[in-house]
Design a protein around this motif. Structure first.
Motif, PDB file in Angstrom:
ATOM      1  N   SER A 429      27.858  -5.141  36.815  1.00 24.73           N
ATOM      2  CA  SER A 429      27.558  -5.382  38.227  1.00 24.73           C
ATOM      3  C   SER A 429      28.729  -6.040  38.952  1.00 24.73           C
ATOM      4  O   SER A 429      28.900  -5.874  40.161  1.00 24.73           O
ATOM      5  N   PHE A 430      29.550  -6.778  38.206  1.00 25.88           N
ATOM      6  CA  PHE A 430      30.700  -7.456  38.810  1.00 25.88           C
ATOM      7  C   PHE A 430      31.993  -6.672  38.623  1.00 25.88           C
ATOM      8  O   PHE A 430      33.067  -7.147  38.972  1.00 25.88           O
ATOM      9  N   GLY A 431      31.894  -5.468  38.054  1.00 20.92           N
ATOM     10  CA  GLY A 431      33.077  -4.615  37.951  1.00 20.92           C
ATOM     11  C   GLY A 431      33.788  -4.670  36.615  1.00 20.92           C
ATOM     12  O   GLY A 431      34.916  -4.179  36.510  1.00 20.92           O
ATOM     13  N   PHE A 432      33.141  -5.229  35.576  1.00 19.10           N
ATOM     14  CA  PHE A 432      33.768  -5.306  34.253  1.00 19.10           C
ATOM     15  C   PHE A 432      33.148  -4.263  33.325  1.00 19.10           C
ATOM     16  O   PHE A 432      31.949  -4.302  33.049  1.00 19.10           O
ATOM     17  N   MET A 534      27.694 -15.300  31.917  1.00 25.05           N
ATOM     18  CA  MET A 534      28.969 -15.454  32.618  1.00 25.05           C
ATOM     19  C   MET A 534      29.789 -16.617  32.057  1.00 25.05           C
ATOM     20  O   MET A 534      30.964 -16.746  32.357  1.00 25.05           O
ATOM     21  N   GLY A 535      29.161 -17.453  31.258  1.00 27.52           N
ATOM     22  CA  GLY A 535      29.850 -18.613  30.701  1.00 27.52           C
ATOM     23  C   GLY A 535      29.701 -19.800  31.623  1.00 27.52           C
ATOM     24  O   GLY A 535      28.685 -20.473  31.625  1.00 27.52           O
ATOM     25  N   SER A 536      30.705 -20.045  32.422  1.00 25.45           N
ATOM     26  CA  SER A 536      30.599 -21.025  33.498  1.00 25.45           C
ATOM     27  C   SER A 536      30.899 -20.304  34.800  1.00 25.45           C
ATOM     28  O   SER A 536      31.738 -19.401  34.840  1.00 25.45           O
ATOM     29  N   LEU A 537      30.200 -20.715  35.880  1.00 25.97           N
ATOM     30  CA  LEU A 537      30.420 -20.064  37.169  1.00 25.97           C
ATOM     31  C   LEU A 537      31.847 -20.271  37.651  1.00 25.97           C
ATOM     32  O   LEU A 537      32.450 -19.361  38.234  1.00 25.97           O
ATOM     33  N   GLU A 538      32.389 -21.454  37.414  1.00 23.90           N
ATOM     34  CA  GLU A 538      33.746 -21.737  37.881  1.00 23.90           C
ATOM     35  C   GLU A 538      34.736 -20.767  37.233  1.00 23.90           C
ATOM     36  O   GLU A 538      35.542 -20.124  37.920  1.00 23.90           O
ATOM     37  N   ARG A 539      34.700 -20.698  35.926  1.00 23.72           N
ATOM     38  CA  ARG A 539      35.621 -19.825  35.205  1.00 23.72           C
ATOM     39  C   ARG A 539      35.387 -18.363  35.573  1.00 23.72           C
ATOM     40  O   ARG A 539      36.335 -17.612  35.808  1.00 23.72           O
ATOM     41  N   PHE A 540      34.122 -17.970  35.641  1.00 24.39           N
ATOM     42  CA  PHE A 540      33.806 -16.573  35.942  1.00 24.39           C
ATOM     43  C   PHE A 540      34.294 -16.191  37.330  1.00 24.39           C
ATOM     44  O   PHE A 540      34.857 -15.104  37.528  1.00 24.39           O
ATOM     45  N   ILE A 541      34.109 -17.070  38.297  1.00 19.21           N
ATOM     46  CA  ILE A 541      34.578 -16.771  39.651  1.00 19.21           C
ATOM     47  C   ILE A 541      36.103 -16.752  39.690  1.00 19.21           C
ATOM     48  O   ILE A 541      36.710 -15.931  40.390  1.00 19.21           O
ATOM     49  N   VAL A 543      37.978 -15.717  37.271  1.00 21.84           N
ATOM     50  CA  VAL A 543      38.310 -14.389  36.727  1.00 21.84           C
ATOM     51  C   VAL A 543      38.032 -13.303  37.763  1.00 21.84           C
ATOM     52  O   VAL A 543      38.826 -12.366  37.931  1.00 21.84           O
ATOM     53  N   LEU A 544      36.918 -13.420  38.485  1.00 24.01           N
ATOM     54  CA  LEU A 544      36.594 -12.443  39.534  1.00 24.01           C
ATOM     55  C   LEU A 544      37.687 -12.386  40.596  1.00 24.01           C
ATOM     56  O   LEU A 544      38.071 -11.298  41.053  1.00 24.01           O
ATOM     57  N   ILE A 545      38.182 -13.545  41.004  1.00 21.79           N
ATOM     58  CA  ILE A 545      39.234 -13.587  42.031  1.00 21.79           C
ATOM     59  C   ILE A 545      40.453 -12.810  41.553  1.00 21.79           C
ATOM     60  O   ILE A 545      41.027 -12.002  42.284  1.00 21.79           O
TER      61      ILE A 545
END
Length: 657
Positions: A429-432, A534-541, A543-545
């Motif tokens: 859903s997030f493109g991975f 996702m693990g942690s939202l901070e890390r996941f976001i 990575v998304l950026i």
């Protein structure tokens, strides 16, 4: 016999004695004890094969051509396209760099250690003057000269006493310290030309295999990571077997700089870090918070759809909770100091699982209740060394997309299977769509019976195999209470990021004396599954950026559209369009300044705005907007309602971008 500029000789009469060597393709031969790996390949490989072979896998361990064989064994060639080959190449190139540095700067430089690392290598040096870009040019030029000699990497065993005496004479104090701390009878020293270095290997057969390399940067590093010891200069570099691969890697480095989430986070106004607040403690700015909200709402909705219930738990608890769980014994260095409250020691939470155990214990449980699936976006706090902090990727306060499943033993495999399905859906859903999967087994420092570890490991393995997912075993990398599956997602640049994990736990149910009444009216112990998608939202976001380079898919983009007027005559109409879009839950901004349209378009493109809605006199008269996409393509004019429908339709197709 001449091969790669190396001479190997082997007496054919010796091939009928002592030990049996089985090559990976099934071919076997007998060779004398102490025959080296290189000699075996000379005898058994074709000339074409030998030109591509840089090392070997001996009974599961990567070794070089210098390695003597002492027992019956299995031998697999490591060719230049093998996963293990780059590490051998880069380790060898690090030694060539040290060779070049010593040739240029002589005794003014002391060499420390030089391993291969992800995507390259480094070597640490003690030198009074700092290395400069001009130094890099000199070092690379000398490295190239050494490579062109085709010199062998020759291994010699020394007694520790002999090696210490040698390096003391050469005033190489770091080598002496390493040998003394090893506390072994003998060590190996590799020689290339007239340069010798303490090393276990493995190395390439010769320098002629080094195709292309580049020195990248220099940084400070404490000797052996100890802040009380010497500050060394660490030169980082990378190497490949051909120049094309090197160029691609260097291009990726430049692209990675553009995608750096810290840079984009500032430019797109997503988050900030401030020393006055504290290192590793991110502040979410309005746009970042808006994006995070979309992600969290999607996460919650999908968990409800997958039959989970949402929990909220406190940020502190009695320290005894983590003593009981065992976390204090294993993770004390990563936990913050306790605090005294009314004479009782409390702890700020480093993980959520003991709280979910508390929810379980809130009432008596029956076998009919299972499985229990509870999730929480729980913020936790862990101490990270200042030098390890890195934007959103490594912080001291982060929110886990945590969940714990309590189930009966016969439900375990199905629950893991369902988690994997759910996990891959979320990532898509997030493109991975690309990832590596690892099954991590029991570490040396752990708790629990062998029987429970075997049950847990087999359940994870069966779920992966039933799902048809390829995975690798990661020996000894499980958590102290159980084995785990780790999913490392790959971004647009092919980099791997650890995010998702699934862990089976018999430990906490036992330590907290969890039970349920079975169909036989007896007490039974449930199994607990820890999982984060996702693990942690901070890390996941973060990575998304970097994955999307800030050009986010429309469904979670913090801004979906920006309204741009051509002249002041359209300001009132622009405000009307803005209000209508806000009422339709479109995340919209307005830029109604008295500036040239091209300037405002350029600004909107710089912040990756998906849609720019341009309004002039014609749009005002017709009640429409002209839609420009961030890629520069223009759509036909449409009404506000038509644009809302377009946005809603695009947001339905998560993962298609």
């Amino acid at each position: 016999m001449l091969i790669f500029g190396l001479y190997f000789s082997i007496d054919p009469k010796k091939l009928m004695s002592d030990i049996t060597v089985t090559i990976a393709d099934g071919e076997s031969t007998q060779v004398p004890i102490s025959t080296t790996v290189g000699e075996v390949f000379v005898a058994l490989q074709s000339n074409k094969q030998r030109k591509r072979t840089v090392a070997a896998i001996l009974n599961g361990e990567v070794v070089d051509f210098n390695t003597p064989l002492s027992t019956d064994c299995t031998l697999s060639p490591v060719t230049i396209d093998s996963p293990e080959a780059l590490s051998v190449l880069r380790h060898s190139t690090a030694h060539i760099m040290a060779h070049a540095v010593r040739d240029i700067y002589g005794s003014d430089v002391k060499v420390a250690i030089g391993p291969s690392v992800d995507n390259g290598f480094y070597y640490d040096f003690l030198r009074s003057d700092p290395f400069t870009p001009e130094d890099f040019e000199k070092i690379e030029a000398r490295m190239l000269e050494i490579v062109r000699t085709g010199s062998l990497f020759e291994k010699t065993l020394y007694s520790s006493a002999e090696a210490i005496a040698r390096f003391e004479k050469e005033e190489e104090k770091y080598k002496v310290e390493l040998i003394q701390d090893l506390d072994v009878e003998e060590v190996s020293i590799y020689t290339v030309g007239d340069f010798a270095d303490l090393c276990r290997g493995p190395h390439l057969p010769s320098t002629s295999f080094i195709g292309a390399f580049k020195l990248l940067r220099v940084a400070g590093a404490y000797w052996r990571g100890d802040e009380k010891k010497d500050v060394l200069q660490r030169i980082y570099g990378t190497a490949f077997f051909d120049s094309k691969a090197l160029r691609k890697h260097l291009n990726n480095i430049e692209e990675a700089k553009k995608r750096d989430h810290r840079k984009l986070g500032k430019e797109l106004e997503l988050f900030t870090m401030q020393d006055s607040i504290g290192p590793g403690l991110p502040l979410w700015l309005p746009k970042g918070a808006r994006m995070r909200h979309q992600i969290e709402e999607f996460w919650k909705a999908e968990h409800y759809r997958h039959d989970y219930e949402l929990l909220y738990t406190p940020h502190i608890a009695r320290q005894d909770l983590w003593k009981t769980s065992g976390h204090l014994d294993f993770y004390a260095d990563s936990m913050y100091a306790g605090m005294d409250i009314d004479g009782v020691t409390y702890q700020i939470k480093p993980m959520n699982c003991p709280f979910h155990v508390g929810v379980y214990k809130a009432k008596k449980r029956s076998y009919r209740d299972f499985p229990l699936r509870w999730c929480e976006l729980g913020t936790v706090y862990r101490y990270e060394r200042a030098g390890a902090l890195h934007g959103l990727m490594r912080v001291r306060s982060f929110t886990q997309d945590d969940a714990h499943i309590f189930c009966r033993p016969e439900q375990l495999e199905d629950e893991i299977f369902n988690i994997l399905d759910f996990n891959l859906f979320i990532l898509k859903s997030f493109g991975f769509s690309e990832y590596d999967i690892y099954l991590s087994t029991r570490p040396e420092k752990s708790v629990g019976t062998d029987e429970n570890w075997d049950k847990s490991t087999n359940a994870l393995k069966l779920a992966l195999e039933k799902k048809g997912l390829k995975y690798e075993i990661d020996p000894g990398e499980g958590v102290f209470y159980g084995p785990k599956i780790d999913i490392k997602i790959k971004d647009q640049l092919g980099r791997s990021w650890q995010c998702s994990t699934v862990q089976v736990d018999f430990n906490l149910p036992e330590r907290f004396e969890l039970s349920y009444v079975g169909s036989d009216n007896s007490e039974h112990q449930p199994i607990m599954i820890h999982r984060a998608l996702m693990g942690s939202l901070e890390r996941f976001i973060g990575v998304l950026i970097e994955h999307h380079a800030g050009a986010f898919p429309l469904w979670f983009s913090p801004v979906q559209a920006r309204i741009l007027n051509i002249t002041d005559d359209q300001i009132e109409y622009g405000e009307k369009v803005y209000a209508e879009l806000r009422a339709a839950d479109i995340r919209v901004e307005k830029d109604l300044r008295n500036e040239k349209l091209n300037y405002k378009i350029r600004e909107a493109q710089l912040v990756k705005t998906p849609y720019m809605l341009i309004i002039g006199d014609k749009e005002k008269e017709d009640g429409t907007v002209t839609v420009r996409m961030r890629n520069g393509k223009n759509l036909d004019p449409m009404t506000v309602q038509e644009f809302v429908a377009l946005v809603l339709e695009e947001c339905q197709h998560k993962g298609d971008a």
